[in-house]
Design an enzyme around this catalytic site. Sequence first.
Site, PDB file in Angstrom:
ATOM      1  N   GLY A  12       0.803  -1.214   0.000  1.00  0.00           N
ATOM      2  CA  GLY A  12       0.000   0.000   0.000  1.00  0.00           C
ATOM      3  C   GLY A  12       0.835   1.262   0.000  1.00  0.00           C
ATOM      4  O   GLY A  12       0.595   2.186  -0.789  1.00  0.00           O
ATOM      5  N   ASP A  32      -5.193   2.947   7.385  1.00  0.00           N
ATOM      6  CA  ASP A  32      -4.792   1.655   7.934  1.00  0.00           C
ATOM      7  C   ASP A  32      -5.254   1.592   9.389  1.00  0.00           C
ATOM      8  O   ASP A  32      -5.394   2.630  10.052  1.00  0.00           O
ATOM      9  CB  ASP A  32      -3.270   1.493   7.855  1.00  0.00           C
ATOM     10  N   ARG A  87      -2.387 -18.563  -2.625  1.00  0.00           N
ATOM     11  CA  ARG A  87      -3.252 -17.388  -2.468  1.00  0.00           C
ATOM     12  C   ARG A  87      -4.606 -17.788  -1.880  1.00  0.00           C
ATOM     13  O   ARG A  87      -5.204 -17.040  -1.118  1.00  0.00           O
ATOM     14  CB  ARG A  87      -3.437 -16.697  -3.824  1.00  0.00           C
ATOM     15  N   ASN A  94      -9.155 -12.963   4.565  1.00  0.00           N
ATOM     16  CA  ASN A  94      -9.207 -11.752   3.754  1.00  0.00           C
ATOM     17  C   ASN A  94     -10.614 -11.422   3.271  1.00  0.00           C
ATOM     18  O   ASN A  94     -10.916 -10.262   2.984  1.00  0.00           O
ATOM     19  CB  ASN A  94      -8.224 -11.855   2.588  1.00  0.00           C
ATOM     20  N   ARG A 150       5.823  -9.998 -15.128  1.00  0.00           N
ATOM     21  CA  ARG A 150       6.666 -11.144 -14.760  1.00  0.00           C
ATOM     22  C   ARG A 150       6.990 -12.000 -15.982  1.00  0.00           C
ATOM     23  O   ARG A 150       8.117 -12.477 -16.147  1.00  0.00           O
ATOM     24  CB  ARG A 150       5.960 -11.974 -13.687  1.00  0.00           C
ATOM     25  N   HIS A 174      -5.395 -15.219 -11.183  1.00  0.00           N
ATOM     26  CA  HIS A 174      -4.124 -14.899 -10.528  1.00  0.00           C
ATOM     27  C   HIS A 174      -3.796 -16.083  -9.624  1.00  0.00           C
ATOM     28  O   HIS A 174      -3.973 -16.040  -8.416  1.00  0.00           O
ATOM     29  CB  HIS A 174      -4.273 -13.614  -9.712  1.00  0.00           C
TER      30      HIS A 174
END
Length: 309
Positions: A12, A32, A87, A94, A150, A174
Amino acid sequence: MKITVVGAGKYGSTTVQRIAQAGYADEVVMTDIVEGLPQGLALDMNQSRPLEGFETRIVGSNHYGPTAGSDIVVVTAGKPRKPGMSRMDLLTDNAQIVGGVAREVASSSPDAVVIVVSNPLDEMTALFQKVSGFPAERVIGQAGMLDTARFQDKVAEKLGVSPLSVEAITLGSHGDTMVPVPSKVSVEGKPLGELLSDDEVEQLVQATRDGGAEVVALLKTGSAYYAPSSAAAKMVAAVAKDTKDVMPVCAWVSGQYGINDVYLGVPARLGRGGVEEIVELDLTESEVEALRTAAEAVRSKQADVDGLV
């Protein structure tokens, strides 16, 4: 132009720095939950302005008040991966974090274009759109830009050329069903297939899929943020400046490539309203099939997310 970045971790804060130094925003707000962190980083960045030659004001906050009326919001909030984690291992934790952010943003900046970067990316983008109630074109995920960079870097290293000479694109999810697109790769104008064998190309494709995990394994205590923040900042600039640039992003697909009603990495034209068009490239049959496989994998996980918030 006011831009908010949710999350003052390395991803961030680096994204805030890149946006501010580009100079097109009047104000960048970084929020935050960690008391003092965004304020201290904002103070430090503001004091770099005379040295770096930009005027954008950076504001740090522990609540959403200063973010009100943002034109663009970047969501980096969430837990990062640790070595050995996928992930998808971040899904439950999350989902709660991003769901809470979505409610706050919907209340404070109801007209914003939102760029989600929290993992698992495709699922968190879908979750944010559902919880916020924003039109799908105003909620976009950042992954394809990073995965493409990438891919370009891997190709350049393999061939010993400048990464700036490599054209490429990466679509799909992803994650494990990422779809680097070899048929669209060129190096100094030459098709990749003329420069490398099929096996060598496949090795580069797999190395691209593993790119994030490779960084996580080396860092041990965090995940990538330099390249990801560059990718997010490029998307923010395209929206803020209404460039109409075509970029690989996680967007809502409704019929393109024979795929319906799912968030997926596809080429999209970005402008002030967010996604203005999904662009259909001329892909090979196997690439289209891989994209459809990715769509179904993501669809099943996005269905799982529905019960988490």
